[in-house]
Design a protein around this motif. Structure first.
Motif, PDB file in Angstrom:
ATOM      1  N   SER A 186       0.863  -1.168   0.121  1.00 17.15           N
ATOM      2  CA  SER A 186       0.003   0.093  -0.088  1.00 17.15           C
ATOM      3  C   SER A 186       0.800   1.180   0.104  1.00 17.15           C
ATOM      4  O   SER A 186       0.557   2.201  -0.637  1.00 17.15           O
ATOM      5  CB  SER A 186      -0.814   0.063   1.212  1.00 17.15           C
ATOM      6  OG  SER A 186      -1.853  -0.955   1.166  1.00 17.15           O
ATOM      7  N   VAL A 224       1.821   3.055  -3.472  1.00 13.37           N
ATOM      8  CA  VAL A 224       0.497   4.053  -3.964  1.00 13.37           C
ATOM      9  C   VAL A 224       0.518   5.327  -3.618  1.00 13.37           C
ATOM     10  O   VAL A 224       0.725   5.608  -2.379  1.00 13.37           O
ATOM     11  CB  VAL A 224      -0.687   3.333  -3.765  1.00 13.37           C
ATOM     12  CG1 VAL A 224      -1.988   4.290  -4.392  1.00 13.37           C
ATOM     13  CG2 VAL A 224      -0.771   1.827  -4.371  1.00 13.37           C
ATOM     14  N   GLN A 225       0.696   6.320  -4.513  1.00 10.50           N
ATOM     15  CA  GLN A 225       0.745   7.548  -4.243  1.00 10.50           C
ATOM     16  C   GLN A 225      -0.534   8.186  -4.942  1.00 10.50           C
ATOM     17  O   GLN A 225      -1.035   7.821  -6.035  1.00 10.50           O
ATOM     18  CB  GLN A 225       2.120   8.212  -4.817  1.00 10.50           C
ATOM     19  CG  GLN A 225       3.316   7.735  -4.527  1.00 10.50           C
ATOM     20  CD  GLN A 225       3.492   7.925  -2.969  1.00 10.50           C
ATOM     21  OE1 GLN A 225       3.562   9.142  -2.307  1.00 10.50           O
ATOM     22  NE2 GLN A 225       3.473   6.885  -2.265  1.00 10.50           N
ATOM     23  N   THR A 226      -0.927   9.558  -4.487  1.00  9.27           N
ATOM     24  CA  THR A 226      -2.142  10.201  -5.102  1.00  9.27           C
ATOM     25  C   THR A 226      -1.516  11.553  -5.546  1.00  9.27           C
ATOM     26  O   THR A 226      -1.177  12.280  -4.823  1.00  9.27           O
ATOM     27  CB  THR A 226      -3.193  10.319  -3.947  1.00  9.27           C
ATOM     28  OG1 THR A 226      -3.495   9.091  -3.399  1.00  9.27           O
ATOM     29  CG2 THR A 226      -4.370  11.061  -4.384  1.00  9.27           C
ATOM     30  N   SER A 228      -4.374   8.239  -8.717  1.00  9.07           N
ATOM     31  CA  SER A 228      -3.670   7.287  -8.032  1.00  9.07           C
ATOM     32  C   SER A 228      -2.479   6.874  -9.003  1.00  9.07           C
ATOM     33  O   SER A 228      -2.546   6.600 -10.368  1.00  9.07           O
ATOM     34  CB  SER A 228      -4.092   6.154  -7.378  1.00  9.07           C
ATOM     35  OG  SER A 228      -5.104   6.367  -6.321  1.00  9.07           O
ATOM     36  N   TYR A 229      -1.283   6.693  -8.551  1.00 12.41           N
ATOM     37  CA  TYR A 229       0.003   6.298  -9.358  1.00 12.41           C
ATOM     38  C   TYR A 229       0.862   5.649  -8.530  1.00 12.41           C
ATOM     39  O   TYR A 229       1.041   5.561  -7.296  1.00 12.41           O
ATOM     40  CB  TYR A 229       0.443   7.371 -10.201  1.00 12.41           C
ATOM     41  CG  TYR A 229       1.249   8.577  -9.237  1.00 12.41           C
ATOM     42  CD1 TYR A 229       2.748   8.371  -8.842  1.00 12.41           C
ATOM     43  CD2 TYR A 229       0.694   9.684  -8.686  1.00 12.41           C
ATOM     44  CE1 TYR A 229       3.084   9.284  -8.267  1.00 12.41           C
ATOM     45  CE2 TYR A 229       1.110  10.287  -7.862  1.00 12.41           C
ATOM     46  CZ  TYR A 229       2.561  10.363  -7.435  1.00 12.41           C
ATOM     47  OH  TYR A 229       3.135  11.330  -6.706  1.00 12.41           O
ATOM     48  N   LYS A 255       0.058   5.580 -14.163  1.00  8.62           N
ATOM     49  CA  LYS A 255      -1.368   5.620 -13.349  1.00  8.62           C
ATOM     50  C   LYS A 255      -2.010   4.028 -13.204  1.00  8.62           C
ATOM     51  O   LYS A 255      -1.747   3.478 -13.947  1.00  8.62           O
ATOM     52  CB  LYS A 255      -2.316   6.492 -14.268  1.00  8.62           C
ATOM     53  CG  LYS A 255      -1.897   8.046 -14.671  1.00  8.62           C
ATOM     54  CD  LYS A 255      -2.859   8.823 -15.364  1.00  8.62           C
ATOM     55  CE  LYS A 255      -2.317  10.228 -15.606  1.00  8.62           C
ATOM     56  NZ  LYS A 255      -3.253  11.133 -16.510  1.00  8.62           N
ATOM     57  N   LEU A 298      -7.035   1.348  -8.700  1.00  2.00           N
ATOM     58  CA  LEU A 298      -6.992   0.540  -7.352  1.00  2.00           C
ATOM     59  C   LEU A 298      -8.481  -0.369  -7.254  1.00  2.00           C
ATOM     60  O   LEU A 298      -9.343   0.081  -7.520  1.00  2.00           O
ATOM     61  CB  LEU A 298      -6.415   1.371  -6.405  1.00  2.00           C
ATOM     62  CG  LEU A 298      -5.501   2.345  -6.562  1.00  2.00           C
ATOM     63  CD1 LEU A 298      -5.378   3.170  -5.356  1.00  2.00           C
ATOM     64  CD2 LEU A 298      -4.368   1.393  -6.551  1.00  2.00           C
TER      65      LEU A 298
END
Length: 275
Positions: free
Chosen positions: A200, A203-205, A210-211, A225, A228
């Motif tokens: 988890s 995952v970046q926002t 999200s990417y 990109k 999720l």
């Protein structure tokens, strides 16, 4: 009391047999006009009175049998008794508030646990389609799991905690689970085979959603990109955007830009997207 009631019944049954014979005899004589009406009426009254006495005696026998059965207490369930609260010689009164012994059912055994109310709809929808398996482990033996199934969902959410009570039923054939014991519970709501999952923290926002940063050829970072799915524990399902086996960055993303060279920290293994 039972023997006395049975003796009275036997006595009245014998008298009833005699009264019946007398009644039938005087009825025959009256029919042949050689007996008196008074004798017939007396025989009929005696016969009917003894019939009522026999019925009363039978009821008295049944009452005595019920009272005698109260001297033996039968458990409505199979289980294991705990510490005895009442011993031989103690006085026990009817309808007492104090229990004589506590019996806990061992096989099957029920495990209580709670889930957040946000997961209730998903649990109910999948439970309507098929039984939901529940697995438990004990704190002292986390490798050995007991399998059961979800058998109960409470009828209201606890407003103070925002959770709802569930119960799982386990056969507990080997009696590994014990009443009052603390266990770790895993409820399988649905299975999603062949899914790509990443840690988890990978995952970046951003502004576009999200990417993740994917480590490509020559250790170059590529911003990808992703769409999720569910998050389970410390892993997140990636519905689209990654392939199984690709390596993602889980730390230091704030210092990365697309095309930057990725350096694996000493002592850390590269994390790959798993299927």
């Amino acid at each position: 009391a039972l023997l006395q009631a049975q003796a009275n019944l036997a006595k009245d049954q014998a008298q009833l047999a005699q009264a019946k014979a007398d009644y039938e005899r005087y009825a025959y004589l009256l029919k042949k006009r050689v007996g008196s009406q008074q004798q017939y009426d007396q025989a009929l009254a005696a016969y009917q009175g003894l019939k009522a006495s026999v019925a009363a005696d039978e009821a008295a026998v049944q009452t005595a049998q019920v009272n005698l059965s109260y001297t033996r207490i039968h458990s409505p369930i199979d289980g294991r008794t705990g510490n005895l609260i009442v011993h031989a010689g103690n006085l026990v009164k009817a309808n007492a508030d104090t229990a004589m012994v506590t019996i806990n059912q061992i096989r099957p055994v029920y495990v209580d646990f709670s889930i957040p109310e946000k997961d209730l709809d998903q649990v109910r929808a999948n439970m309507a389609e098929h039984p939901l398996p529940v697995f438990v482990t004990t704190p002292t033996d986390k490798d050995e799991r007991e399998r059961g199934y979800l058998s109960f969902i409470d009828n209201q959410v606890d407003s103070t905690t925002g959770t709802i009570l569930l119960k799982g039923t386990f056969k507990n054939a080997n009696e590994r689970l014990w009443p009052g014991q603390f266990v770790n519970v895993t409820l399988i709501v649905r299975r999603m085979p062949d899914q790509v999952v990443v840690p988890s923290q990978a995952v970046q926002t951003g502004q576009d959603g999200s990417y993740v940063f994917v480590v490509g050829e020559k250790m170059k970072a590529e911003m990808r990109k992703v769409v999720l799915g569910a998050t389970v524990g410390g892993d997140t399902v990636v519905a689209r955007g990654l392939k199984a086996g690709e390596t993602v960055v889980t730390d230091g993303q704030l210092r990365l830009v697309p095309g930057a060279t990725v350096i694996i920290k000493q002592g850390l293994e590269p994390r790959q997207a798993a299927s």
